[in-house]
Design a protein around this motif. Sequence first.
Motif, mmCIF file in Angstrom:
data_model
loop_
_atom_site.group_PDB
_atom_site.id
_atom_site.type_symbol
_atom_site.label_atom_id
_atom_site.label_comp_id
_atom_site.label_asym_id
_atom_site.label_seq_id
_atom_site.Cartn_x
_atom_site.Cartn_y
_atom_site.Cartn_z
ATOM 1 N N THR A 100 0.799 -1.229 0.000
ATOM 2 C CA THR A 100 0.000 0.000 0.000
ATOM 3 C C THR A 100 0.829 1.275 0.000
ATOM 4 N N ASN A 101 2.069 1.198 0.392
ATOM 5 C CA ASN A 101 2.881 2.410 0.466
ATOM 6 C C ASN A 101 4.280 2.133 -0.081
ATOM 7 N N PRO A 102 4.389 1.854 -1.384
ATOM 8 C CA PRO A 102 5.709 1.538 -1.936
ATOM 9 C C PRO A 102 6.606 2.772 -1.953
ATOM 10 N N PRO A 103 7.910 2.578 -1.801
ATOM 11 C CA PRO A 103 8.833 3.722 -1.761
ATOM 12 C C PRO A 103 9.133 4.233 -3.173
ATOM 13 N N MET A 104 8.123 4.854 -3.778
ATOM 14 C CA MET A 104 8.255 5.379 -5.138
ATOM 15 C C MET A 104 7.622 6.763 -5.210
ATOM 16 N N THR A 105 8.039 7.514 -6.185
ATOM 17 C CA THR A 105 7.492 8.841 -6.413
ATOM 18 C C THR A 105 6.092 8.727 -7.000
#
Length: 119
Positions: A100-105
């Motif tokens: 749910t909260n991937p480290p991507m822009t």
Amino acid sequence: MTSKIIIEDLKIYAYHGALPEETLIGTYYLLNVEVHADLWKAVGTDDLNDTINYAEINDIIHNEMKVPSKLMEHVAGRILKNIKMKFPQVSFIKIRITKTNPPMTGEMHGVSVEIENQF
């Protein structure tokens, strides 16, 4: 006859990811699991022994989500294998894991991996 059991949007906090901070911080994952099997006997008997116990599938999912992994594909594969081992009568399994909260822009609901196998 084919029947389906579907677990929808099971929310679990876990520590998966290729980046070191993902395994330290963690995030929520949503899991959807679909299994197919002939459950016709349970229609008539009303006996838990004649169906697939979805509480046991839920336990398998939770146990595998506790094991930190770099890839969601790896986690999904372990869940699939363990469901098939526990319930050999299953003829099809589909698993979708959403981070749910991937480290991507960018703003998004999440990133998903989906695997399925027909036996």
